[in-house]
Write an enzyme that holds these catalytic residues in place. Structure first.
Site, PDB file in Angstrom:
ATOM      1  N   GLU A   1     -36.631  53.923 -80.105  1.00 36.34           N
ATOM      2  CA  GLU A   1     -36.343  53.225 -78.916  1.00 36.34           C
ATOM      3  C   GLU A   1     -34.672  52.663 -78.853  1.00 36.34           C
ATOM      4  OE1 GLU A   1     -39.742  50.985 -81.734  1.00 36.34           O
ATOM      5  OE2 GLU A   1     -37.808  50.047 -81.610  1.00 36.34           O
TER       6      GLU A   1
ATOM      7  N   GLN B   1     -45.775  45.307 -92.061  1.00 29.71           N
ATOM      8  CA  GLN B   1     -46.877  44.670 -92.705  1.00 29.71           C
ATOM      9  C   GLN B   1     -47.045  44.763 -93.862  1.00 29.71           C
ATOM     10  OE1 GLN B   1     -50.053  43.407 -91.138  1.00 29.71           O
ATOM     11  NE2 GLN B   1     -48.400  43.149 -88.809  1.00 29.71           N
TER      12      GLN B   1
HETATM   13  C1  LIG Z   1     -34.455  48.701 -85.815  1.00 24.58           C
HETATM   14  C2  LIG Z   1     -35.205  48.345 -86.671  1.00 24.58           C
HETATM   15  C3  LIG Z   1     -36.459  48.451 -85.943  1.00 24.58           C
HETATM   16  C4  LIG Z   1     -37.668  48.357 -86.649  1.00 24.58           C
HETATM   17  N1  LIG Z   1     -38.656  48.610 -86.568  1.00 24.58           N
HETATM   18  C5  LIG Z   1     -39.843  48.094 -86.247  1.00 24.58           C
HETATM   19  C6  LIG Z   1     -41.108  48.019 -85.921  1.00 24.58           C
HETATM   20  O1  LIG Z   1     -41.231  48.142 -85.030  1.00 24.58           O
HETATM   21  N2  LIG Z   1     -42.850  47.880 -87.025  1.00 24.58           N
HETATM   22  C7  LIG Z   1     -42.616  47.678 -88.252  1.00 24.58           C
HETATM   23  O2  LIG Z   1     -43.218  47.410 -88.902  1.00 24.58           O
HETATM   24  N3  LIG Z   1     -40.955  47.368 -88.475  1.00 24.58           N
HETATM   25  C8  LIG Z   1     -40.326  47.806 -88.008  1.00 24.58           C
HETATM   26  N4  LIG Z   1     -38.635  47.783 -88.272  1.00 24.58           N
HETATM   27  C9  LIG Z   1     -38.910  47.626 -90.218  1.00 24.58           C
HETATM   28  C10 LIG Z   1     -39.161  46.389 -90.903  1.00 24.58           C
HETATM   29  O3  LIG Z   1     -38.889  45.223 -90.251  1.00 24.58           O
HETATM   30  C11 LIG Z   1     -38.756  46.000 -91.809  1.00 24.58           C
HETATM   31  O4  LIG Z   1     -39.697  46.736 -93.229  1.00 24.58           O
HETATM   32  C12 LIG Z   1     -38.938  44.523 -92.589  1.00 24.58           C
HETATM   33  O5  LIG Z   1     -38.164  44.037 -92.406  1.00 24.58           O
HETATM   34  C13 LIG Z   1     -39.109  44.702 -93.953  1.00 24.58           C
HETATM   35  O6  LIG Z   1     -39.007  43.316 -94.493  1.00 24.58           O
HETATM   36  P1  LIG Z   1     -37.639  42.940 -95.545  1.00 24.58           P
HETATM   37  O7  LIG Z   1     -38.501  41.755 -96.232  1.00 24.58           O
HETATM   38  O8  LIG Z   1     -38.367  43.754 -97.163  1.00 24.58           O
HETATM   39  O9  LIG Z   1     -36.900  42.700 -95.351  1.00 24.58           O
HETATM   40  P2  LIG Z   1     -35.363  42.092 -94.041  1.00 24.58           P
HETATM   41  O10 LIG Z   1     -36.595  41.739 -93.565  1.00 24.58           O
HETATM   42  O11 LIG Z   1     -34.503  43.242 -93.762  1.00 24.58           O
HETATM   43  O12 LIG Z   1     -34.935  40.394 -93.847  1.00 24.58           O
HETATM   44  C14 LIG Z   1     -34.300  41.145 -95.795  1.00 24.58           C
HETATM   45  C15 LIG Z   1     -33.359  39.832 -95.899  1.00 24.58           C
HETATM   46  O13 LIG Z   1     -32.561  39.518 -97.188  1.00 24.58           O
HETATM   47  C16 LIG Z   1     -31.461  39.178 -97.021  1.00 24.58           C
HETATM   48  N5  LIG Z   1     -30.644  39.258 -97.632  1.00 24.58           N
HETATM   49  C17 LIG Z   1     -29.903  40.963 -97.882  1.00 24.58           C
HETATM   50  N6  LIG Z   1     -29.237  40.502 -99.072  1.00 24.58           N
HETATM   51  C18 LIG Z   1     -29.018  39.407 -99.380  1.00 24.58           C
HETATM   52  C19 LIG Z   1     -28.016  39.188-100.108  1.00 24.58           C
HETATM   53  N7  LIG Z   1     -27.253  39.923-101.546  1.00 24.58           N
HETATM   54  N8  LIG Z   1     -28.128  37.589-100.730  1.00 24.58           N
HETATM   55  C20 LIG Z   1     -29.333  36.417 -99.659  1.00 24.58           C
HETATM   56  N9  LIG Z   1     -29.835  37.393 -98.704  1.00 24.58           N
HETATM   57  C21 LIG Z   1     -29.892  38.937 -98.829  1.00 24.58           C
HETATM   58  C22 LIG Z   1     -30.979  39.152 -96.285  1.00 24.58           C
HETATM   59  O14 LIG Z   1     -30.448  38.158 -94.772  1.00 24.58           O
HETATM   60  C23 LIG Z   1     -32.528  39.629 -94.482  1.00 24.58           C
HETATM   61  O15 LIG Z   1     -32.809  38.251 -94.435  1.00 24.58           O
HETATM   62  C24 LIG Z   1     -37.719  47.780 -87.921  1.00 24.58           C
HETATM   63  C25 LIG Z   1     -35.944  47.901 -88.415  1.00 24.58           C
HETATM   64  C26 LIG Z   1     -35.161  47.743 -88.191  1.00 24.58           C
HETATM   65  C27 LIG Z   1     -33.854  47.572 -88.557  1.00 24.58           C
END
Ligand SMILES: Cc1cc2nc3c(=O)[nH]c(=O)nc-3n(C[C@H](O)[C@H](O)[C@H](O)COP(=O)(O)OP(=O)(O)OC[C@H]3O[C@@H](n4cnc5c(N)ncnc54)[C@H](O)[C@@H]3O)c2cc1C
Length: 457
Positions: free
Chosen positions: A182, A331
């Site tokens: 991307e 997802q």
């Molecule tokens: C650049 C990029 C592009 C992507 N593109 C896609 C896509 O096109 N399609 C797709 O399906 N997936 C995509 N992904 C992957 C997807 O975004 C992740 O799989 C998803 O965000 C995971 O969700 P999560 O809730 O596990 O973590 P996250 O969404 O990363 O959220 C974690 C949260 O925890 C908080 N946090 C972390 N550590 C601490 C702490 N110590 N104390 C308090 N808060 C904390 C952070 O601030 C954050 O808000 C992409 C990821 C990136 C980085």
């Protein structure tokens, strides 16, 4: 003093308290489910906003503004009267006393804990590369990448004015997963489509973009026909893809692939991901295990070993399904968060029903990755099965992303920005904020290597 704070101080808890750490896709999904139930919820995040990471690269490449893809967490859960939001960083978890320690010094007591702190970049032990080759995970990362990419063009223009030549504008993206693809496609788009009329002395179309991928294929998780299609579409956009290219060093102005030096005016990192360090904190509890990326190994109810009151969701969780690990994308994260919320609801309200609850199962609807304007690949599993590429995949990618964006205002403003950018080939958010130095530019600029005779000053 509010009754909630009074109860907190006296330790009384008329209702179960659920602490959710992380307001990403998994944490928010859990919060929305729990918001309707008879529990008290604390949603903790070190940021005040939720970031829609799939569109971060569009902020990095100046198509969208940070505000288009980020939404204040408080406003998202505003209507959940049982939910408080705390902006702070979690530093420790005591699973015996069921307490979470936050940076401000406060200790918070939980009955149930949902840990959803996602993942972070991995530089494979070379953390010094991070300053030279930023990765993309947060809004701050995106604006830093935007600064560097745009600054490279500005410095080239300035140098043309001063000396009549400039170093080659070669952008190197390390890693050919979805983020690398991307980023590379989007750099090529801005250089070849959106900025061509903005500069007087340089030809932005001469910029080169190179993807260095260590494995034999880009988009490793996609079927072979879509991998090949992605390379074809990238080449069409002017992006060169080198696979089986192992980067051995990253320095200001160049990277090394084995013994070969590859000049780079701006290097971006999209190669490695590791779990959030909070997984390690949880693993201090006897029995809790991590995989090699630091993800917490959980059972089919998303609990780490010996901790039925703790749920790990999203990128931080290692969940096995049909002998394979559920992928770390949006997802599954949303589905895990929702499952954990539902399960806690049952555990609190009806333990018989909770005992009969089916284990978590990821419902795979497919994946898609965009490559550039009118270029994408999509592996569709639901509501029909197909491998799509090109314009159709790109349209599908746009609609899906608009649909899943958090907040109506964001949907509207992203739609408007895309209409301007993709149809009219104009506008964008090409702001350079912060420092005006680019690592390695001075070294590349001496001696200058590209010349252009018809400099008009
Ligand atoms: C650049 C990029 C592009 C992507 N593109 C896609 C896509 O096109 N399609 C797709 O399906 N997936 C995509 N992904 C992957 C997807 O975004 C992740 O799989 C998803 O965000 C995971 O969700 P999560 O809730 O596990 O973590 P996250 O969404 O990363 O959220 C974690 C949260 O925890 C908080 N946090 C972390 N550590 C601490 C702490 N110590 N104390 C308090 N808060 C904390 C952070 O601030 C954050 O808000 C992409 C990821 C990136 C980085």
């Amino acid at each position: 003093m509010s009754s909630a704070i009074q109860q907190r101080l006296t330790g009384e808890r008329p209702r179960a308290r659920v602490i959710i750490i992380g307001a990403g896709f998994a944490g928010l999904s859990a919060a929305q489910r729990l918001g309707k139930l008879a529990v008290d919820v604390t949603l903790l995040d070190r940021k005040n906003h939720h970031t829609f990471q799939p569109l971060l690269y569009q902020v990095a490449l100046a198509v969208l503004s940070p505000g288009d893809i980020a939404q204040p967490i408080r406003s998202i859960v505003r209507n959940n009267s049982n939910t408080e939001v705390v902006m702070d960083e979690v530093l420790g978890i005591d699973t015996v006393k069921r307490r979470v320690h936050i940076k401000s010094g406060v200790e918070m007591i939980y009955d149930y804990l949902i840990l959803a702190t996602g993942s972070t970049h991995s530089y494979f032990g070379k953390s010094e590369w991070a300053a030279i080759a930023p990765g993309l995970k947060t809004v701050e990362d995106a604006t830093e990448i935007r600064r560097r990419v745009l600054l490279a063009f500005e410095l080239a223009e300035r140098q043309m004015l001063e000396t009549g030549s400039h170093p080659p504008l070669q952008f190197v993206v390390i890693g050919g997963g979805p983020t690398g693809v991307e980023l590379a496609g989007a750099i090529s788009d801005i250089a070849r489509l959106y900025m061509t009329r903005d500069f007087r002395h340089i030809d932005t179309k001469t910029a080169k973009v190179l993807i260095l991928e260590g494995s034999p294929h880009v988009l490793a998780a996609y079927p072979p026909d879509l991998q090949k299609s992605a390379v074809r579409q990238l080449n069409k956009l002017g992006v060169t893809v080198r696979t089986s290219a192992h980067v051995t060093d990253v320095q200001p102005g160049y990277v090394m692939v084995g013994d070969e030096r590859v000049d780079s005016c701006c290097t971006l990192w999209a190669a490695g991901v590791q779990a959030s360090p909070l997984g390690k904190l949880l693993a201090q509890t006897p029995g809790v295990e991590l995989d090699k990326r630091g993800c917490v190994i959980v059972n089919q109810y998303l609990n780490p070993k010996n901790l039925p009151e703790v749920f790990v969701c999203g990128d931080l969780a290692h969940v096995e399904q049909d002998g394979k690990q559920v992928p770390g994308v949006a997802q599954p994260a949303m589905q895990m968060g929702d499952y954990a919320g539902r399960r806690i609801g049952l555990l609190v309200a009806d333990s018989d029903k909770a005992a009969r609850m089916k284990p978590f199962r990821y419902f795979d609807k497919g994946d898609m990755a965009t490559i550039g304007r009118k270029a994408a690949v999509a592996r569709v599993v639901w509501p029909f099965k197909a491998n799509l590429s090109g314009f159709i995949a790109w349209m599908m990618w746009m609609f899906v992303h608009i649909y899943f964006l958090v907040g109506f205002r964001n949907r509207l403003s992203v739609f408007r920005s895309w209409a301007f950018t993709y149809i009219q080939l104009q506008d964008g958010v090409r702001l350079i904020v912060g420092s005006q130095t680019l690592p390695g530019w001075d070294e590349l600029a001496q001696p200058a290597t590209t010349t252009q005779n018809d400099v008009q000053i």
